[in-house]
Motif scaffolding. Structure first.
Motif, PDB file in Angstrom:
ATOM      1  N   ASP A  61     -12.297  25.562  35.956  1.00 23.89           N
ATOM      2  CA  ASP A  61     -13.635  25.328  35.406  1.00 23.89           C
ATOM      3  C   ASP A  61     -14.244  26.632  34.902  1.00 23.89           C
ATOM      4  O   ASP A  61     -14.766  26.706  33.787  1.00 23.89           O
ATOM      5  N   GLU A  62     -14.178  27.678  35.733  1.00 25.99           N
ATOM      6  CA  GLU A  62     -14.779  28.961  35.383  1.00 25.99           C
ATOM      7  C   GLU A  62     -14.105  29.594  34.178  1.00 25.99           C
ATOM      8  O   GLU A  62     -14.746  30.311  33.400  1.00 25.99           O
ATOM      9  N   LEU A  63     -12.814  29.329  34.015  1.00 29.30           N
ATOM     10  CA  LEU A  63     -12.065  29.873  32.879  1.00 29.30           C
ATOM     11  C   LEU A  63     -12.246  29.051  31.607  1.00 29.30           C
ATOM     12  O   LEU A  63     -11.677  29.387  30.565  1.00 29.30           O
ATOM     13  N   GLY A  64     -13.010  27.961  31.699  1.00 23.16           N
ATOM     14  CA  GLY A  64     -13.220  27.090  30.549  1.00 23.16           C
ATOM     15  C   GLY A  64     -12.080  26.130  30.292  1.00 23.16           C
ATOM     16  O   GLY A  64     -12.030  25.487  29.237  1.00 23.16           O
ATOM     17  N   LEU A  65     -11.166  26.002  31.265  1.00 24.48           N
ATOM     18  CA  LEU A  65      -9.949  25.231  31.042  1.00 24.48           C
ATOM     19  C   LEU A  65      -9.993  23.827  31.635  1.00 24.48           C
ATOM     20  O   LEU A  65      -8.992  23.097  31.536  1.00 24.48           O
ATOM     21  N   TRP A  66     -11.125  23.442  32.259  1.00 25.87           N
ATOM     22  CA  TRP A  66     -11.153  22.115  32.858  1.00 25.87           C
ATOM     23  C   TRP A  66     -10.896  21.002  31.845  1.00 25.87           C
ATOM     24  O   TRP A  66     -10.111  20.067  32.138  1.00 25.87           O
ATOM     25  N   PRO A  67     -11.482  21.010  30.631  1.00 27.43           N
ATOM     26  CA  PRO A  67     -11.183  19.911  29.696  1.00 27.43           C
ATOM     27  C   PRO A  67      -9.691  19.788  29.397  1.00 27.43           C
ATOM     28  O   PRO A  67      -9.169  18.676  29.253  1.00 27.43           O
ATOM     29  N   LEU A 410     -10.413  32.366  51.917  1.00 29.58           N
ATOM     30  CA  LEU A 410     -11.153  33.284  51.055  1.00 29.58           C
ATOM     31  C   LEU A 410     -10.884  32.932  49.599  1.00 29.58           C
ATOM     32  O   LEU A 410     -10.036  33.543  48.944  1.00 29.58           O
ATOM     33  N   PRO A 411     -11.597  31.931  49.065  1.00 29.28           N
ATOM     34  CA  PRO A 411     -11.362  31.559  47.661  1.00 29.28           C
ATOM     35  C   PRO A 411     -11.815  32.665  46.723  1.00 29.28           C
ATOM     36  O   PRO A 411     -12.769  33.381  47.003  1.00 29.28           O
ATOM     37  N   GLU A 412     -11.102  32.796  45.614  1.00 20.33           N
ATOM     38  CA  GLU A 412     -11.437  33.795  44.607  1.00 20.33           C
ATOM     39  C   GLU A 412     -12.028  33.103  43.379  1.00 20.33           C
ATOM     40  O   GLU A 412     -11.633  31.993  43.032  1.00 20.33           O
ATOM     41  N   HIS A 413     -12.955  33.797  42.723  1.00 18.72           N
ATOM     42  CA  HIS A 413     -13.592  33.252  41.532  1.00 18.72           C
ATOM     43  C   HIS A 413     -13.289  34.129  40.325  1.00 18.72           C
ATOM     44  O   HIS A 413     -13.065  35.338  40.455  1.00 18.72           O
ATOM     45  N   ALA A 414     -13.290  33.519  39.161  1.00 14.33           N
ATOM     46  CA  ALA A 414     -12.940  34.231  37.932  1.00 14.33           C
ATOM     47  C   ALA A 414     -13.904  35.378  37.679  1.00 14.33           C
ATOM     48  O   ALA A 414     -15.124  35.206  37.806  1.00 14.33           O
ATOM     49  N   PRO A 415     -13.394  36.563  37.330  1.00 17.90           N
ATOM     50  CA  PRO A 415     -14.288  37.663  36.953  1.00 17.90           C
ATOM     51  C   PRO A 415     -15.052  37.315  35.679  1.00 17.90           C
ATOM     52  O   PRO A 415     -14.597  36.504  34.869  1.00 17.90           O
ATOM     53  N   GLU A 416     -16.193  37.945  35.512  1.00 15.27           N
ATOM     54  CA  GLU A 416     -17.058  37.609  34.374  1.00 15.27           C
ATOM     55  C   GLU A 416     -16.342  37.790  33.042  1.00 15.27           C
ATOM     56  O   GLU A 416     -16.540  37.006  32.110  1.00 15.27           O
ATOM     57  N   PHE A 417     -15.500  38.821  32.925  1.00 15.28           N
ATOM     58  CA  PHE A 417     -14.863  39.077  31.629  1.00 15.28           C
ATOM     59  C   PHE A 417     -13.895  37.964  31.230  1.00 15.28           C
ATOM     60  O   PHE A 417     -13.522  37.850  30.057  1.00 15.28           O
ATOM     61  N   ALA A 418     -13.461  37.148  32.187  1.00 21.52           N
ATOM     62  CA  ALA A 418     -12.482  36.107  31.885  1.00 21.52           C
ATOM     63  C   ALA A 418     -13.107  34.728  31.721  1.00 21.52           C
ATOM     64  O   ALA A 418     -12.415  33.785  31.340  1.00 21.52           O
ATOM     65  N   ARG A 419     -14.394  34.596  31.980  1.00 22.63           N
ATOM     66  CA  ARG A 419     -15.035  33.277  31.934  1.00 22.63           C
ATOM     67  C   ARG A 419     -15.280  32.855  30.489  1.00 22.63           C
ATOM     68  O   ARG A 419     -15.569  33.678  29.626  1.00 22.63           O
ATOM     69  N   ARG A 420     -15.156  31.552  30.262  1.00 20.27           N
ATOM     70  CA  ARG A 420     -15.381  31.000  28.940  1.00 20.27           C
ATOM     71  C   ARG A 420     -16.135  29.675  29.079  1.00 20.27           C
ATOM     72  O   ARG A 420     -16.073  29.000  30.115  1.00 20.27           O
ATOM     73  N   ALA A 421     -16.834  29.291  28.014  1.00 20.49           N
ATOM     74  CA  ALA A 421     -17.385  27.938  27.937  1.00 20.49           C
ATOM     75  C   ALA A 421     -16.240  26.951  27.878  1.00 20.49           C
ATOM     76  O   ALA A 421     -15.094  27.313  27.546  1.00 20.49           O
ATOM     77  N   PRO A 422     -16.488  25.686  28.230  1.00 23.03           N
ATOM     78  CA  PRO A 422     -15.402  24.690  28.189  1.00 23.03           C
ATOM     79  C   PRO A 422     -14.679  24.700  26.841  1.00 23.03           C
ATOM     80  O   PRO A 422     -15.287  24.621  25.780  1.00 23.03           O
ATOM     81  N   MET A 423     -13.357  24.814  26.922  1.00 23.23           N
ATOM     82  CA  MET A 423     -12.534  24.955  25.716  1.00 23.23           C
ATOM     83  C   MET A 423     -11.942  23.611  25.330  1.00 23.23           C
ATOM     84  O   MET A 423     -11.429  22.880  26.184  1.00 23.23           O
ATOM     85  N   PRO A 424     -11.993  23.248  24.063  1.00 21.95           N
ATOM     86  CA  PRO A 424     -11.469  21.949  23.653  1.00 21.95           C
ATOM     87  C   PRO A 424      -9.939  21.876  23.813  1.00 21.95           C
ATOM     88  O   PRO A 424      -9.251  22.894  23.811  1.00 21.95           O
ATOM     89  N   VAL A 425      -9.467  20.661  23.962  1.00 22.56           N
ATOM     90  CA  VAL A 425      -8.029  20.435  24.048  1.00 22.56           C
ATOM     91  C   VAL A 425      -7.411  20.691  22.680  1.00 22.56           C
ATOM     92  O   VAL A 425      -7.911  20.186  21.656  1.00 22.56           O
ATOM     93  N   PRO A 426      -6.359  21.536  22.602  1.00 21.24           N
ATOM     94  CA  PRO A 426      -5.750  21.823  21.294  1.00 21.24           C
ATOM     95  C   PRO A 426      -5.238  20.545  20.627  1.00 21.24           C
ATOM     96  O   PRO A 426      -4.734  19.633  21.298  1.00 21.24           O
ATOM     97  N   ALA A 427      -5.359  20.466  19.333  1.00 14.48           N
ATOM     98  CA  ALA A 427      -4.870  19.309  18.589  1.00 14.48           C
ATOM     99  C   ALA A 427      -3.367  19.189  18.734  1.00 14.48           C
ATOM    100  O   ALA A 427      -2.637  20.178  18.719  1.00 14.48           O
ATOM    101  N   GLY A 428      -2.896  17.962  18.911  1.00 11.66           N
ATOM    102  CA  GLY A 428      -1.468  17.710  19.006  1.00 11.66           C
ATOM    103  C   GLY A 428      -0.918  17.950  20.374  1.00 11.66           C
ATOM    104  O   GLY A 428       0.275  17.841  20.578  1.00 11.66           O
TER     105      GLY A 428
END
Length: 428
Positions: A61-67, A410-428
């Motif tokens: 989710d934090e990396l924008g990869l949930w979608p 001890l869960p780890e969370h994405a560093p700020e530099f790696a976070r992205r808004a939700p990224m669309p699923v690539p076409a195809g």
């Protein structure tokens, strides 16, 4: 080596499993030149760990990869039960977790790795080299300065060797890590009384869903609901696989049916012993995870038992911790700072590693070893372990195993530099 057979990167990650791909993605998003080396030509391996736990889903989710993940063919497990001869006990309830995705997602690991590779390849400083086998390290004095590698043909033969130099080499190549073995780093091993036989059984409409442990009469197995089949793990005594396979596959089928009579009529799906894969269980931990120019993470630093299925998620958390502290020094080319950051990964990740391995060792010695003390065909009654009895009596305690398995110590969370808004699923 000649100039033509030597190349360079800033960080060389050996192993394209979940830890290696996550680390490569994080460093690339920080602008670090990173090369991931994977010896196979694809990610299609059967009976790899396919559990993606709550903490990893939060990270995606934090990396924008949930979608993109949500578009994969996964099966959500929210409950785990233990079926005893006397009845069924609810053991873990992940819906009690305060998390965006309170579940364990069962997804073929190749889908997860393909998704991570696609996201990483969108970064200009990321390189993934498939069919590339690392044959050893390159050293200057006592410092690792790169790796020797060779292209791997489909038949497994290796081409001419070349070298890839790097400011840091990260071993993500698993419990049988060539780099770990070559490093000579000291290793602590636990005694392990068990191995695991993996196989598949068709799942029918109305069968138990979620995760199911079957315990009784000196036996234990785990069934993971994959939708149209169960991924099954039969716990056997350490070193008993050869004796087991010396018998007929029908004896094995009969044994599974005796444990689970509701599976009658479908066990012919286990056609022969080729359909039963042995996992030789080990539990160990490096006393030092790093040496000059080298860092080990994931199973290369600490091989985990399959108890709880948490190995992949611990490895991913190692990768997140490593990416957070290594990005700045690697980008700056500061060798001293890189060495300091590499050693700090062990300090950060030792606590969750020791907690998890201690609990796994206790499960081995106090629960599983007594079960395995009888013969393969033993018919002894099994006492319900105290933790299971307590959880059955006080359902609120189902949060405890859910937290330990789903989130970890001890869960780890994405560093700020790696976070992205939700990224669309690539076409195809």
């Amino acid at each position: 080596m000649t100039e033509e057979t030597t190349s360079r990167t800033t960080c060389c990650v050996v192993g394209g499993g979940p830890a290696g791909m996550i680390l490569g993605l994080l460093l690339a998003r920080a602008g670090v030149e990173v090369t991931v080396l994977e010896k196979h030509g694809d990610f299609l391996r059967d009976f790899r760990g396919d559990t993606v736990h709550t903490s990893t889903l939060t990270l995606l989710d934090e990396l924008g990869l949930w979608p993109r993940f949500d578009a994969l063919p996964y099966r959500a497990l929210t409950h785990a039960r233990v079926r005893l001869d006397a009845g069924e006990v609810d053991f873990a309830d992940l819906t009690r977790l305060d998390a965006p995705h309170p579940m364990v997602a069962m997804v073929p690991q190749w889908h997860l790795l393909d998704m991570l590779a696609t996201a990483a390849e969108e970064e200009p400083t990321f390189t993934l080299r498939m069919n590339t086998e690392v044959t050893g390290t390159v050293r200057t004095g006592d410092r690792v300065t790169g790796v020797r590698l060779a292209d791997r043909a489909e038949d497994g033969t290796l081409g001419p060797e070349s070298e890839l130099s790097a400011d840091l080499v990260v071993a993500c190549d698993g419990r049988d890590s060539r780099l770990r073995a070559e490093s000579g780093l000291p290793l602590h091993r636990y005694d392990v009384p068990l191995d695991v036989e993996w196989f598949r059984v068709p799942r029918h409409e109305g069968d138990p869903d979620g995760g199911l442990g079957r315990m009784g009469r000196g036996r234990f197995m785990v069934l993971l609901d994959r939708g149209d089949y169960y991924q099954c793990a039969l716990i056997i005594g350490k070193g008993t696989d050869a004796r087991l396979r010396s018998g007929s596959i029908q004896v094995f089928r009969d044994f599974i049916e005796d444990m689970n009579p509701w599976m009658a009529g479908r066990l012919d799906a286990i056609a022969d012993w080729d359909d039963v894969k042995l996992l030789e269980v080990s539990l160990d931990r490096l006393r030092r995870w790093s040496a000059p120019g080298l860092l080990c993470i994931g199973d290369a630093a600490h091989a985990m038992s399959p108890v709880g299925g948490v190995g992949i998620n611990l490895a991913i958390q190692d990768a997140v911790a490593a990416g957070r502290v290594l990005a700045g020094p690697l980008r700056a080319g500061d060798a001293a700072a890189v060495a300091t950051a590499a050693s700090s990964v062990q300090r950060r990740r030792t606590f969750p590693t020791v907690v998890t391995q201690t609990l796994q060792d206790l499960a081995h010695r106090r629960v599983l070893a007594p079960l395995l003390s009888s013969d393969f065909t033993g018919q002894q009654d099994t006492e319900i372990p105290l933790p299971v009895r307590l959880i059955d009596r006080f359902p609120v305690l189902q949060w405890v195993p859910a937290r330990l398995v789903g989130v970890g110590a001890l869960p780890e969370h994405a560093p700020e530099f790696a976070r992205r808004a939700p990224m669309p699923v690539p076409a195809g």
